[in-house]
Design a protein around this motif. Structure first.
Motif, mmCIF file in Angstrom:
data_model
loop_
_atom_site.group_PDB
_atom_site.id
_atom_site.type_symbol
_atom_site.label_atom_id
_atom_site.label_comp_id
_atom_site.label_asym_id
_atom_site.label_seq_id
_atom_site.Cartn_x
_atom_site.Cartn_y
_atom_site.Cartn_z
ATOM 1 N N PHE A 1 47.863 112.742 89.085
ATOM 2 C CA PHE A 1 49.193 113.036 88.544
ATOM 3 C C PHE A 1 49.251 114.469 88.018
ATOM 4 O O PHE A 1 50.215 115.203 88.282
ATOM 5 N N TRP A 2 48.203 114.871 87.294
ATOM 6 C CA TRP A 2 48.164 116.223 86.731
ATOM 7 C C TRP A 2 48.135 117.282 87.824
ATOM 8 O O TRP A 2 48.849 118.282 87.754
ATOM 9 N N HIS A 3 47.294 117.076 88.840
ATOM 10 C CA HIS A 3 47.179 118.057 89.920
ATOM 11 C C HIS A 3 48.484 118.190 90.700
ATOM 12 O O HIS A 3 48.866 119.292 91.105
ATOM 13 N N ILE A 4 49.171 117.062 90.908
ATOM 14 C CA ILE A 4 50.429 117.096 91.651
ATOM 15 C C ILE A 4 51.530 117.770 90.856
ATOM 16 O O ILE A 4 52.263 118.624 91.380
ATOM 17 N N THR A 5 51.660 117.416 89.581
ATOM 18 C CA THR A 5 52.755 117.947 88.762
ATOM 19 C C THR A 5 52.555 119.404 88.381
ATOM 20 O O THR A 5 53.528 120.118 88.144
ATOM 21 N N THR A 6 51.308 119.861 88.308
ATOM 22 C CA THR A 6 51.039 121.252 87.935
ATOM 23 C C THR A 6 50.876 122.171 89.138
ATOM 24 O O THR A 6 50.836 123.391 88.995
ATOM 25 N N GLY A 7 50.760 121.577 90.331
ATOM 26 C CA GLY A 7 50.554 122.390 91.530
ATOM 27 C C GLY A 7 49.109 122.781 91.752
ATOM 28 O O GLY A 7 48.796 123.520 92.698
ATOM 29 N N GLU A 8 48.192 122.283 90.912
ATOM 30 C CA GLU A 8 46.778 122.640 91.038
ATOM 31 C C GLU A 8 46.151 122.076 92.308
ATOM 32 O O GLU A 8 45.066 122.511 92.717
ATOM 33 N N TRP A 9 46.815 121.110 92.942
ATOM 34 C CA TRP A 9 46.290 120.539 94.180
ATOM 35 C C TRP A 9 46.132 121.589 95.272
ATOM 36 O O TRP A 9 45.322 121.437 96.187
#
Length: 208
Positions: A64-72
């Motif tokens: 969830f964090w990677h998707i919402t922050t764009g870190e993916w």
């Protein structure tokens, strides 16, 4: 020497919690396999199961964090300059050559790291999760129409995956010592700040 703030607080927390859980699961998992005795079989099974579900929860939050922050985006695989990176790790690192990759806020991982993480996420992790899930719910196989499946196959596949994860962990720990100082990359995952040696300078204090 320059500094760049690469790893955010949650990123560091996720990294260390995941590492601790994986190491603990290896410890309890190999005990369940009968390699040694630390907790006792029953406790090892319970601890292993609790750690597995905890890791699942952590991965959900991390996804969830990677998707919402764009870190993916930092994990999108690429083969650009991968030969250069592979050559550095196979020979250049032993000659004190400067690292050909300089991480930045927009590009944290080199091509070899990206491909390795992709393999772990898409091949190794599913192997461990799927076989572990089947192992955990062995009593329900008949109801699911899986009566022809052999527990020995699942146990062997799960153990094979565990050895692959152990191999990844050992190589990951070794590569963590190959910064311009032995502790620089570990320090970066603790503080968020990574010190970068100038590209044209040899890296002092390199561990061979």
């Amino acid at each position: 020497m320059s500094r760049v703030y690469l790893f955010k607080p949650f990123e560091r927390l996720w990294h260390w919690c995941q590492a601790a859980l994986i190491i603990f699961m290896l410890l309890t998992g190999f005990e369940v396999h009968g390699t040694y005795s630390v907790f006792g079989f029953e406790k090892a099974v319970n601890y292993h199961t609790i750690a597995a579900w905890t890791l699942v929860g952590l991965w959900i939050f991390a996804a969830f964090w990677h998707i919402t922050t764009g870190e993916w985006r930092h994990y999108i695989p690429t083969t650009k300059n991968i030969v250069v990176i592979a050559k550095y790790y196979s020979s250049g690192i032993f000659k004190d050559e400067p690292h050909p990759f300089r991480p930045s806020l927009s590009n944290k991982h080199n091509p070899l790291q990206r491909l390795t993480y992709l393999a772990v996420l898409t091949l190794l992790s599913p192997l461990l999760w799927f076989t572990g899930w089947l192992y955990l719910f062995y009593a329900d196989w008949a109801a699911w129409g899986l009566s022809k499946l052999q527990l020995e196959w699942i146990a062997t596949a799960h153990t094979f995956g565990a050895f692959l994860m152990l191999t990844f962990l050992i190589s990951h720990l070794y590569l963590a010592t190959t910064g311009h100082k032995i502790t620089s990359q570990v320090k970066a995952m603790l503080t968020g700040w990574e010190d970068l040696a100038a590209a044209e300078e040899p890296m002092p204090g390199k561990r061979h």
